[in-house]
Design a protein around this motif. Structure first.
Motif, short mmCIF file in Angstrom:
data_model
loop_
_atom_site.label_atom_id
_atom_site.label_comp_id
_atom_site.label_asym_id
_atom_site.label_seq_id
_atom_site.Cartn_x
_atom_site.Cartn_y
_atom_site.Cartn_z
N LEU A 1 -0.18 3.15 5.62
CA LEU A 1 1.00 2.39 6.06
C LEU A 1 1.99 2.22 4.91
O LEU A 1 3.21 2.37 5.10
N VAL A 2 1.49 1.90 3.71
CA VAL A 2 2.37 1.74 2.55
C VAL A 2 3.08 3.05 2.25
O VAL A 2 4.30 3.07 1.99
N GLU A 3 2.35 4.15 2.27
CA GLU A 3 2.97 5.45 2.00
C GLU A 3 4.03 5.79 3.05
O GLU A 3 5.10 6.33 2.72
N GLU A 4 3.75 5.46 4.31
CA GLU A 4 4.73 5.70 5.38
C GLU A 4 5.98 4.85 5.18
O GLU A 4 7.11 5.33 5.35
N VAL A 5 5.78 3.59 4.80
CA VAL A 5 6.90 2.69 4.55
C VAL A 5 7.78 3.21 3.41
O VAL A 5 9.01 3.24 3.51
N VAL A 6 7.14 3.64 2.33
CA VAL A 6 7.88 4.14 1.16
C VAL A 6 8.65 5.41 1.52
O VAL A 6 9.81 5.59 1.12
N ILE B 1 -1.46 -2.10 -2.17
CA ILE B 1 -2.67 -1.56 -1.52
C ILE B 1 -3.91 -2.31 -1.99
O ILE B 1 -4.77 -2.69 -1.19
N THR B 2 -3.99 -2.56 -3.29
CA THR B 2 -5.14 -3.27 -3.85
C THR B 2 -5.20 -4.71 -3.35
O THR B 2 -6.27 -5.23 -2.99
N ALA B 3 -4.04 -5.37 -3.32
CA ALA B 3 -4.00 -6.77 -2.86
C ALA B 3 -4.40 -6.88 -1.40
O ALA B 3 -5.14 -7.79 -1.02
N LEU B 4 -3.93 -5.97 -0.56
CA LEU B 4 -4.26 -6.03 0.86
C LEU B 4 -5.71 -5.65 1.14
O LEU B 4 -6.25 -6.00 2.18
N MET C 1 7.76 -11.36 5.62
CA MET C 1 7.78 -9.91 5.41
C MET C 1 7.89 -9.63 3.92
O MET C 1 8.64 -10.30 3.21
N LEU C 2 7.14 -8.64 3.46
CA LEU C 2 7.24 -8.24 2.07
C LEU C 2 8.62 -7.62 1.82
O LEU C 2 9.27 -7.11 2.74
N GLN C 3 9.06 -7.65 0.59
CA GLN C 3 10.34 -7.05 0.24
C GLN C 3 10.14 -5.57 -0.04
O GLN C 3 9.25 -5.19 -0.80
N ILE C 4 10.98 -4.74 0.58
CA ILE C 4 10.79 -3.29 0.50
C ILE C 4 10.87 -2.80 -0.94
O ILE C 4 10.12 -1.90 -1.34
N ALA C 5 11.74 -3.39 -1.74
CA ALA C 5 11.86 -2.95 -3.14
C ALA C 5 10.55 -3.20 -3.88
O ALA C 5 10.12 -2.37 -4.69
N PHE C 6 9.91 -4.33 -3.59
CA PHE C 6 8.64 -4.65 -4.24
C PHE C 6 7.56 -3.65 -3.82
O PHE C 6 6.79 -3.16 -4.65
N VAL C 7 7.50 -3.34 -2.53
CA VAL C 7 6.51 -2.38 -2.04
C VAL C 7 6.74 -1.01 -2.68
O VAL C 7 5.80 -0.35 -3.14
N ARG C 8 8.00 -0.60 -2.74
CA ARG C 8 8.34 0.72 -3.29
C ARG C 8 7.94 0.83 -4.77
O ARG C 8 7.41 1.85 -5.21
N GLU C 9 8.15 -0.25 -5.51
CA GLU C 9 7.92 -0.22 -6.96
C GLU C 9 6.49 -0.60 -7.34
O GLU C 9 6.10 -0.45 -8.50
N ASN C 10 5.71 -1.12 -6.37
CA ASN C 10 4.35 -1.60 -6.67
C ASN C 10 3.35 -1.14 -5.61
O ASN C 10 2.56 -1.92 -5.11
N GLN C 11 3.37 0.14 -5.28
CA GLN C 11 2.56 0.63 -4.18
C GLN C 11 1.06 0.35 -4.39
O GLN C 11 0.39 -0.16 -3.49
N GLU C 12 0.55 0.68 -5.55
CA GLU C 12 -0.88 0.50 -5.80
C GLU C 12 -1.25 -0.98 -5.80
O GLU C 12 -2.33 -1.36 -5.32
#
Length: 423
Positions: A28-33, A15-18, A1-12
């Motif tokens: 999904l990323v926006e909903e998670v944040v 999204i680009t990596a996925l 599972m990705l770390q939520i802090a990383f997702v929150r601080e690196n949204q773009e």
């Protein structure tokens, strides 16, 4: 599972990596944040209420000691209200945390930078090839005909006992299976891997820990009464040995190997590519697993690739190594190399191993950490590889080693089989 802090601080970045996985993850990323923001807001509300309640409790105690009971009673009423507020916040926090966790489970691992862009297996990158493709005699047969000719694997008997996809190995076929398992385990333990014998069923927490759930829920055999899952690979129980464990940095790396049967409810399809041993519901596999320091995991991945190469070189089977493109990688992997053996009789490549680095993706789910030299806990990196999956290795041996007079056993296996040929 990705770390939520990383997702929150690196949204773009996420999204680009996925997108390299051909996944549109923006919503999904926006909903998670947003869920995480709500969670943190409720957490702060609850913490403030608890802090104020604790202060009031102290004040109430002081007032009671000083005989100011009436003032204390007023504060008690206020404290009751604060505790009710705190309880309501705690209930909301639990619900939103569960929702956030389930949404986070839907995000696959981010591909490493060197993962090629692509949607299909045809876009995987061939990075290595070895061995000469043998020239077979006229009338050479695919393995599903060879096993009938020499009576070494019985699919009809397996269907009678269980269902299609559950073969019965017998005679020299069973001995060759056992020889391959022993040889693979010996190669792994000689390379420093510690052998484990592990359960063939795992609980839900274990399946979530290594990323099989919820991603591959429909492909796993499930015992609903006890809520246990038949393992799709030894990776699951072996890696879960270290779930909720804190390792000292000095203990790294940790190298494990194990043999298990594997169970997969593969999607039904027809054609030569799924005939015989090419696709089964139950098959044998020897696995290698590594727990590594983050700074050394890609060096370890290269070492695992070299280890599998050595096994195939000793078996003298023609093979190639592919770096998987984003669209063909497993859910939990950051980088995967597939090994394929060339089947001369089928005139095609057969996948026989995957070697992957999951970075911290599994470790975050598993809460698998190591204590560094400064005493801080960090997530470890996990890696695993097939070393090797038996059905297609066996198919490759039967087809590539066939002669008009029988099937020659690879020299490296003869001390395990006790015979040189199947005829």
């Amino acid at each position: 599972m990705l770390q939520i802090a990383f997702v929150r601080e690196n949204q773009e970045k996420v999204i680009t990596a996925l997108a390299k996985r051909n996944m549109d993850a923006k919503a999904l990323v926006e909903e998670v944040v947003q869920l995480d923001e709500n969670r943190r807001s409720i957490q702060a509300e609850m913490d403030n209420a608890l802090s104020e309640s604790n202060k009031l409790s102290k004040d109430i105690g002081d007032l009671m000691k000083n005989g100011e009971k009436s003032k204390a009673e007023i504060l008690k009423l206020k404290n009751v209200s604060l505790k009710e507020k705190s309880k309501a916040a705690a209930d909301k926090l639990e619900a939103i945390t569960q929702d956030l966790t389930q949404k986070m489970y839907l995000l696959p691992n981010l591909p490493a930078d060197i993962v090629p862009v692509g949607k299909t297996p045809e876009e995987n990158l061939n990075v290595f090839e070895s061995g000469e493709i043998p020239k077979l005699h006229e009338g050479a047969l695919p393995h599903w005909e060879l096993i009938k000719k020499y009576d070494i694997v019985d699919f009809e008997l397996g269907t009678k006992i269980t269902a299609p996809g559950f073969p019965v190995y017998k005679g020299k076929g069973a001995k060759l299976q056992r020889a391959l398992i022993s040889y693979f385990l010996d190669k792994n333990t000689d390379a420093g891997y510690l052998e484990y014998q592990v359960p063939h069923l795992v609980n839900e927490a274990s399946a979530y820990g290594t990323g099989q759930l919820p991603d591959k829920e429909g492909q796993m055999y499930h015992d609903s009464k006890d809520n246990l899952y038949l393992i799709p690979t030894a990776e699951v129980p072996v890696t879960n040995i270290f779930r909720d464990v804190i390792i000292n940095e000095s203990e790294l790396p940790i190298l494990c190997t194990g043999y298990t049967p594997c169970f997969r409810r593969e999607a039904g399809s027809w054609g030569a590519h799924v005939r015989g041993l090419n696709r089964l519901h139950q098959f044998d596999k020897v696995e290698i697993v590594r727990i590594e320091h983050p700074d050394k995991s890609y060096q370890a991945l290269d070492g695992m690739v070299a280890h599998v190469k050595e096994i195939l070189d000793e078996l003298k089977l023609p093979y190639r190594v592919l770096r998987l493109c984003g669209g063909d990688m497993g859910f939990a992997s950051a980088l995967t190399y597939d090994f394929e053996v060339f089947s001369t009789a089928q005139d095609r490549w057969l996948e026989i191993s995957s070697v992957s680095n999951f970075e911290t993706f599994q470790a975050n789910r598993l809460k698998l950490r190591f204590r560094d030299k400064d005493g801080k806990n960090q997530l470890a990196h996990t890696l695993n590889g097939s070393s090797l999956a038996l059905p297609r290795v066996l198919a490759g041996i039967l087809e590539n080693y066939q002669t008009p007079n029988g099937i020659v056993i690879p020299e490296v296996l003869r001390k395990y089989t006790g015979f040189d040929t199947i005829n």
